[in-house]
Design a protein around this motif. Structure first.
Motif, PDB file in Angstrom:
ATOM      1  N   GLY A  47       0.915  -1.243   0.004  1.00  0.00           N
ATOM      2  CA  GLY A  47       0.211  -0.012  -0.129  1.00  0.00           C
ATOM      3  C   GLY A  47       0.826   1.316   0.088  1.00  0.00           C
ATOM      4  O   GLY A  47       0.291   2.272   0.087  1.00  0.00           O
ATOM      5  N   VAL A  48       2.034   1.002  -0.064  1.00  0.00           N
ATOM      6  CA  VAL A  48       3.080   2.315  -0.317  1.00  0.00           C
ATOM      7  C   VAL A  48       2.900   3.018  -1.512  1.00  0.00           C
ATOM      8  O   VAL A  48       2.700   2.523  -2.444  1.00  0.00           O
ATOM      9  CB  VAL A  48       4.480   1.907   0.101  1.00  0.00           C
ATOM     10  CG1 VAL A  48       5.425   3.042  -0.197  1.00  0.00           C
ATOM     11  CG2 VAL A  48       4.734   1.020   1.391  1.00  0.00           C
ATOM     12  N   THR A  49       2.686   4.558  -1.380  1.00  0.00           N
ATOM     13  CA  THR A  49       2.531   5.099  -2.498  1.00  0.00           C
ATOM     14  C   THR A  49       3.522   6.372  -2.555  1.00  0.00           C
ATOM     15  O   THR A  49       3.926   6.650  -1.467  1.00  0.00           O
ATOM     16  CB  THR A  49       0.937   5.926  -2.691  1.00  0.00           C
ATOM     17  OG1 THR A  49       0.770   6.710  -1.757  1.00  0.00           O
ATOM     18  CG2 THR A  49       0.011   4.655  -2.596  1.00  0.00           C
ATOM     19  N   PRO A  50       3.851   6.628  -3.846  1.00  0.00           N
ATOM     20  CA  PRO A  50       4.732   8.081  -3.921  1.00  0.00           C
ATOM     21  C   PRO A  50       4.000   9.280  -3.217  1.00  0.00           C
ATOM     22  O   PRO A  50       4.883  10.074  -2.503  1.00  0.00           O
ATOM     23  CB  PRO A  50       5.081   8.235  -5.297  1.00  0.00           C
ATOM     24  CG  PRO A  50       4.895   6.862  -5.797  1.00  0.00           C
ATOM     25  CD  PRO A  50       3.848   6.385  -5.085  1.00  0.00           C
ATOM     26  N   THR A  51       2.802   9.472  -3.429  1.00  0.00           N
ATOM     27  CA  THR A  51       2.126  10.520  -3.015  1.00  0.00           C
ATOM     28  C   THR A  51       2.298  10.517  -1.366  1.00  0.00           C
ATOM     29  O   THR A  51       2.496  11.491  -0.714  1.00  0.00           O
ATOM     30  CB  THR A  51       0.643  10.498  -3.520  1.00  0.00           C
ATOM     31  OG1 THR A  51       0.715  10.496  -4.768  1.00  0.00           O
ATOM     32  CG2 THR A  51      -0.110  11.747  -2.873  1.00  0.00           C
TER      33      THR A  51
END
Length: 227
Positions: A109-113
């Motif tokens: 669930g890691v996102t750049p945002t």
């Protein structure tokens, strides 16, 4: 008299012939039905043997893994998405990540945002493992930012610790609205109250009943005694 006798004799003979004919026909029908039944039994036995043989030749060992494989195929990110994720994470200082690392981050669930938001708040040294831990502990950048606005400069470990204990920025802010100070609302006390499910409504009701604020210890004891 002899004529009548002959006629009677002929009638009896005709009746006998008809009876014999019917018996012979019944025997033929019975034999025919028996033959059909035997054929059906043989056909059924052949089909059962064939099904058993074919079934014994099929390998069912991987059938239990089929749902997992289907789910994995559906959740598998596209190559374009992985490339974009890799580029953005590299721009934030995480270097060139392997395809497997990118897939693991995406599945966690890691996102750049969200990562960029954490960097903007000041958590620029957060590692990939800690980003995954944040997802598992349900730590959002909004939680970190709001707690910081309330005067709590929590470390990366403390953010995960407090969220795992159920602490929210909303509860912390509401308790401050009721007159509790940051010195009273320490990280440990926030976790204690969350652990026994003390709510701001409970605190507000007791303040109204008593005309004064109960201490944190009193709130915790009250909640334990009134479950």
């Amino acid at each position: 008299m002899s004529t009548k006798f002959r006629n009677l004799k002929n009638d009896l003979k005709d009746l006998e012939d008809d009876t014999v004919s019917q018996l012979n026909q019944g025997t033929l029908n019975k034999n025919s039905n028996s033959g059909k039944l035997s054929n059906y039994i043989l056909l059924f036995a052949f089909i059962a043997t064939l099904v058993f043989y074919v079934g014994s030749r099929i390998d069912y060992s991987g059938i239990n893994e089929l749902p997992e494989r289907i789910e994995q195929a559906i959740s598998e990110p596209s190559e374009e998405l992985l490339q974009d994720l890799g580029t953005l994470m590299a721009d934030m200082g995480y270097g060139e990540l392997s395809r497997e690392e990118l897939i693991d981050l995406r599945r966690a669930g890691v996102t750049p945002t969200e990562t960029q938001k954490l960097h903007d708040i000041g958590y620029t040294d957060i590692t990939l493992d800690q980003l995954v831990e944040f997802q598992n502990a349900r730590v959002s950048a909004d939680y970190a930012r709001m707690m910081k606005e309330l005067g709590y400069y929590l470390s990366i470990e403390e953010l995960a610790e407090t969220r795992r204990a159920g602490v929210t920025a909303y509860f912390t802010s509401r308790m401050m609205d009721l007159g509790y100070t940051k010195e009273e609302l320490t990280k440990e006390n926030l976790m204690r109250m969350s652990g026994v499910e003390v709510t701001d409504r409970t605190a507000a009701r007791l303040i109204e009943q008593r005309g004064e604020r109960p201490t944190i210890d009193e709130l915790v004891r009250y909640r334990i005694s009134n479950q």
